[in-house]
Design a protein around this motif. Structure first.
Motif, mmCIF file in Angstrom:
data_model
loop_
_atom_site.group_PDB
_atom_site.id
_atom_site.type_symbol
_atom_site.label_atom_id
_atom_site.label_comp_id
_atom_site.label_asym_id
_atom_site.label_seq_id
_atom_site.Cartn_x
_atom_site.Cartn_y
_atom_site.Cartn_z
ATOM 1 N N ASP A 154 0.843 -1.319 -0.027
ATOM 2 C CA ASP A 154 0.009 0.274 0.396
ATOM 3 C C ASP A 154 1.065 1.412 -0.384
ATOM 4 O OD1 ASP A 154 -2.130 -1.521 -0.117
ATOM 5 O OD2 ASP A 154 -2.568 -1.484 2.205
ATOM 6 N N VAL A 155 0.401 2.725 -0.550
ATOM 7 C CA VAL A 155 1.233 3.614 -0.261
ATOM 8 C C VAL A 155 0.942 3.738 0.953
ATOM 9 C CG1 VAL A 155 0.647 5.612 -1.246
ATOM 10 C CG2 VAL A 155 0.516 3.856 -2.767
ATOM 11 N N TRP A 156 1.632 4.967 1.597
ATOM 12 C CA TRP A 156 2.127 5.179 2.644
ATOM 13 C C TRP A 156 0.725 5.970 3.006
ATOM 14 C CZ3 TRP A 156 5.962 3.490 5.513
ATOM 15 C CH2 TRP A 156 7.450 3.129 4.802
ATOM 16 N N GLU A 157 0.461 5.434 4.084
ATOM 17 C CA GLU A 157 -0.976 5.832 4.534
ATOM 18 C C GLU A 157 -0.878 7.626 4.952
ATOM 19 O OE1 GLU A 157 -4.689 6.002 8.246
ATOM 20 O OE2 GLU A 157 -2.531 4.279 8.331
ATOM 21 N N LYS A 158 -0.121 7.893 5.721
ATOM 22 C CA LYS A 158 0.133 9.349 5.816
ATOM 23 C C LYS A 158 0.486 10.065 4.440
ATOM 24 C CE LYS A 158 2.582 8.488 9.935
ATOM 25 N NZ LYS A 158 3.770 8.892 10.831
ATOM 26 N N CYS A 159 0.838 9.780 3.519
ATOM 27 C CA CYS A 159 1.192 9.837 1.765
ATOM 28 C C CYS A 159 -0.762 10.162 1.572
ATOM 29 C CB CYS A 159 2.010 9.021 1.014
ATOM 30 S SG CYS A 159 3.316 9.070 1.725
ATOM 31 N N VAL A 160 -1.728 9.762 1.728
ATOM 32 C CA VAL A 160 -3.251 9.464 1.517
ATOM 33 C C VAL A 160 -2.909 11.291 1.674
ATOM 34 C CG1 VAL A 160 -5.274 8.693 1.014
ATOM 35 C CG2 VAL A 160 -3.045 6.951 0.786
ATOM 36 N N GLY A 161 -3.352 11.562 0.866
ATOM 37 C CA GLY A 161 -4.010 13.073 0.966
ATOM 38 C C GLY A 161 -3.619 14.034 1.033
ATOM 39 N N CYS A 162 -1.854 13.676 0.485
ATOM 40 C CA CYS A 162 -1.079 14.592 0.805
ATOM 41 C C CYS A 162 -0.985 15.102 -0.893
ATOM 42 C CB CYS A 162 0.716 14.243 0.867
ATOM 43 S SG CYS A 162 1.918 15.158 0.807
ATOM 44 N N GLU A 163 -0.300 16.478 -0.611
ATOM 45 C CA GLU A 163 -0.485 17.270 -1.907
ATOM 46 C C GLU A 163 0.950 16.697 -3.011
ATOM 47 O OE1 GLU A 163 1.852 21.534 -2.285
ATOM 48 O OE2 GLU A 163 1.073 21.557 -0.508
ATOM 49 N N ASN A 164 1.848 16.163 -2.392
ATOM 50 C CA ASN A 164 2.905 15.854 -3.118
ATOM 51 C C ASN A 164 2.776 13.715 -3.768
ATOM 52 O OD1 ASN A 164 3.942 18.193 -2.676
ATOM 53 N ND2 ASN A 164 4.771 17.578 -0.605
ATOM 54 N N ILE A 165 0.982 13.366 -3.613
ATOM 55 C CA ILE A 165 1.900 12.295 -3.591
ATOM 56 C C ILE A 165 1.855 11.542 -5.423
ATOM 57 C CG2 ILE A 165 -0.672 12.282 -3.882
ATOM 58 C CD1 ILE A 165 -0.858 9.201 -2.540
ATOM 59 N N PHE A 166 2.148 12.659 -6.061
ATOM 60 C CA PHE A 166 1.337 12.214 -7.184
ATOM 61 C C PHE A 166 3.269 12.223 -8.170
ATOM 62 C CE2 PHE A 166 -2.719 13.186 -6.692
ATOM 63 C CZ PHE A 166 -2.912 12.366 -6.539
ATOM 64 N N SER A 167 4.367 12.890 -7.215
ATOM 65 C CA SER A 167 5.834 12.703 -7.054
ATOM 66 C C SER A 167 6.738 12.135 -5.687
ATOM 67 C CB SER A 167 6.247 14.582 -7.780
ATOM 68 O OG SER A 167 5.885 15.175 -5.694
ATOM 69 N N CYS A 168 6.110 12.500 -4.836
ATOM 70 C CA CYS A 168 6.619 11.858 -4.186
ATOM 71 C C CYS A 168 6.730 9.984 -2.933
ATOM 72 C CB CYS A 168 6.760 12.712 -2.963
ATOM 73 S SG CYS A 168 7.587 12.185 -1.574
#
Length: 437
Positions: free
Chosen positions: A371-385
Motif C-alpha cells: 500500500d502507498v504510505w497511509e500518511k501520504c494519502v491526501g498529501c499534495e505531493n503524493i504524485f511526485s513523492c
C-alpha cells in the motif's frame, strides 16, 4: 453560501494584465482568469457573471469545508489508477551488465561486469513466453520495454538481435525506450534499432567538456567522452527523439549555464528536450550524491538549472523529478534481470529478498504490491513523492520501511517546475508525471 479554496494540485502562475493562469497538475487542465474574480470566488463563493461550478469541475477549486475529504479522495483514486492500470505491461530489462563507462555516481556499480555478454537467447525466449502468459490474463494494449544495463548499446549488434528475438516471440506490440551513455549511438545503429521499435533514447551530458569528462569516464582508459556523445546526439536527433539528461549535484551545479550555451551554439535548442534531476542518495560516490539533498542551496541550484535550461531556449521533459506511485507500486510493471529474476523495480536489483519470480517459471509471476504510505494519502505531493523512493530507503537505511518525507521542499519543487513549464511552453498540457532514469 460556501467560500472556495484552491485544491492543493492547482498551480497559480501570474500572466500579466491582472490575470492568473491556473493549472491543475493532476487533471492537466488550464484556465486564464482575472485576479479579481479569483479573490471574489475565494471570499464569497460566487461572483457576478461567474460560475464557480466550472472551476470546481475543472479541479481548480473546492468548497472550503470539503477540502480534506476532497484531497483524500483524489489522491486515493489517482494512486489506484496508477497502481492498477492495465493499459500496458511496463518492463525494465537488464540487457547486459557490461558497460564501457565507469561513472563515479553509478547506482548499478555493484552489478557492472567486464564480461558476460547480453541476455542469452534461451532466456529471451523464456521472457517472451512469460510476457505472453501475462497478456493472456490482462487486457494490455502493448508492452513498453525500457532497455537497461549496464550499457544497453554496449554492443549494438547484440542488442538488435535481442530486440528482434523478443519482437518475434511476443504476441503484443513492443515499444522500446533506452537510457544510454550515447557513446555508441551512431546514426547507422539508431536506424537499425528504430526499425525494431526503438522510440526514444535518453543520453547524459553532465556539464561542459572539462566537467563531463571527469564524471562520464571510459572504463578502459579513463578518457573523455563529451565530444563523441554530442556528435552522436546531433547526428541522430532528426531521426529519433533524444532527451538530454543532466545529473545535477554540488560539483556541477555552477557550470550548467556553460553547458547549455554550448549546446545552443551547436544548434540543439528546440531540437532536444532536457531532463535535469539530482543525483540520488545511495550512489557509489558520496561526494556526488551525499552533498545534494533537496534542501536549502541545493534545491535553489536545481531550480536555477531549470531556469537556465528554459532561458537558453530548451524545453524540459514533461515530468517532475519522479512519478509516484512509481513502478515499485505498479502491479503491471516489473524489472527483469539478466539471468531472468523478476524484481518490482530497477532500484531493487541485487536485493535477493525482493525477487518476485523468474521468467522461466510456468507461473505468470504476480507481484505483491504494498500500500502507498497511509500518511501520504491526501498529501499534495503524493504524485511526485509518495513517501520517497523505496530503493533510496534501502540504500541509505537498509530498510524498505523508511519514509523519505520532505513535504515543504517537494511542494516548492513542484510549484517551481510547473511554473517554468507554463511560462515557457505554450503547448504544455501537463497531466500525471512520467518516470525516467
Amino acid at each position: 453560501m460556501s467560500a472556495y479554496r484552491f485544491r492543493a494540485f492547482t498551480i497559480q502562475v501570474p500572466a500579466g494584465d491582472s490575470k492568473v493562469l491556473l493549472f491543475n497538475s493532476v487533471s492537466g487542465k488550464k484556465a486564464l482568469v482575472s485576479e479579481a474574480l479569483l479573490r471574489r470566488l475565494q471570499a464569497e463563493g460566487s461572483a457576478a457573471g461567474s460560475k464557480p461550478e466550472r472551476f470546481v469541475l475543472d479541479n481548480f477549486l473546492v468548497r472550503t469545508e470539503d477540502y480534506a475529504a476532497d484531497m483524500k479522495r483524489i489522491s486515493e483514486e489517482s494512486a489506484r489508477r496508477a497502481i492498477e492500470s492495465t493499459r500496458e505491461l511496463s518492463l525494465y530489462i537488464v540487457t547486459t551488465r557490461e558497460c564501457n563507462f565507469r561513472c563515479p555516481y553509478c547506482s548499478m556499480e555493484d552489478n557492472i561486469l567486464d564480461a558476460g555478454g547480453y541476455m542469452k537467447k534461451g532466456m529471451v525466449r523464456s521472457l517472451a513466453k512469460w510476457m505472453n502468459r501475462r497478456a493472456a490474463l490482462y487486457p494490455y494494449e502493448r508492452v513498453l520495454v525500457s532497455l537497461y544495463g549496464g550499457e544497453p548499446l554496449y554492443d549494438p549488434v547484440e542488442l538488435a538481435a535481442l530486440m528482434k528475438e523478443l519482437n518475434d516471440g511476443v504476441s503484443l506490440p513492443v515499444v522500446y525506450v533506452a537510457a544510454s551513455n550515447g557513446y555508441n549511438m551512431d546514426r547507422e545503429t539508431v536506424l537499425r534499432l528504430k526499425e525494431l521499435g526503438l522510440k526514444q533514447v535518453q543520453v547524459t551530458l553532465d556539464g561542459p567538456p572539462e566537467v563531463h569528462d571527469k564524471r562520464r569516464l571510459l572504463a578502459n582508459s579513463g578518457g573523455g567522452t563529451f565530444r563523441r556523445i554530442l556528435d552522436n546526439i546531433k547526428g541522430v536527433c532528426d531521426i529519433l527523439p533524444v532527451c538530454v539528461r543532466v545529473n545535477v549535484d554540488s560539483q556541477n551545479a555552477g557550470r550548467l549555464e556553460e553547458l547549455f550555451s554550448l549546446l545552443k551554439a551547436e544548434g540543439l535548442a528546440g531540437r532536444v528536450p532536457v531532463d535535469a534531476a539530482p543525483v540520488q542518495p545511495g550512489c557509489s560516490d558520496n561526494e556526488h550524491c551525499g552533498s545534494f539533498a533537496l534542501e536549502g542551496k541545493a534545491l535553489k541550484a536545481l531550480v536555477d538549472a531549470w531556469r537556465i535550461i528554459h532561458g537558453k531556449g530548451f524545453k524540459m521533459a514533461k515530468r517532475v523529478l519522479s512519478a509516484a506511485p512509481c513502478t515499485f507500486y505498479a502491479r503491471h510493471a516489473f524489472t527483469i534481470d539478466l539471468g531472468g529474476d523478476i524484481y518490482p523495480c530497477p532500484g531493487m536489483i541485487g536485493y535477493k529478498g525482493q525477487i518476485c519470480g523468474r521468467v522461466d517459471e510456468e507461473a505468470a509471476a504476480g507481484k505483491r504490491v504494498p500500500d502507498v504510505w497511509e500518511k501520504c494519502v491526501g498529501c499534495e505531493n503524493i504524485f511526485s513523492c509518495a513517501g520517497g523512493c523505496r530503493a533510496v530507503s534501502m540504500a541509505v537505511s537498509g530498510s524498505l520501511d523508511r519514509r523519505n518525507c520532505d513535504k515543504k521542499n517537494t511542494a516548492e519543487l513542484i510549484r517551481s517546475f510547473y511554473t517554468l513549464m507554463l511560462q515557457h511552453d505554450d503547448n504544455f498540457s501537463g497531466g500525471s508525471a512520467g518516470s525516467g532514469r
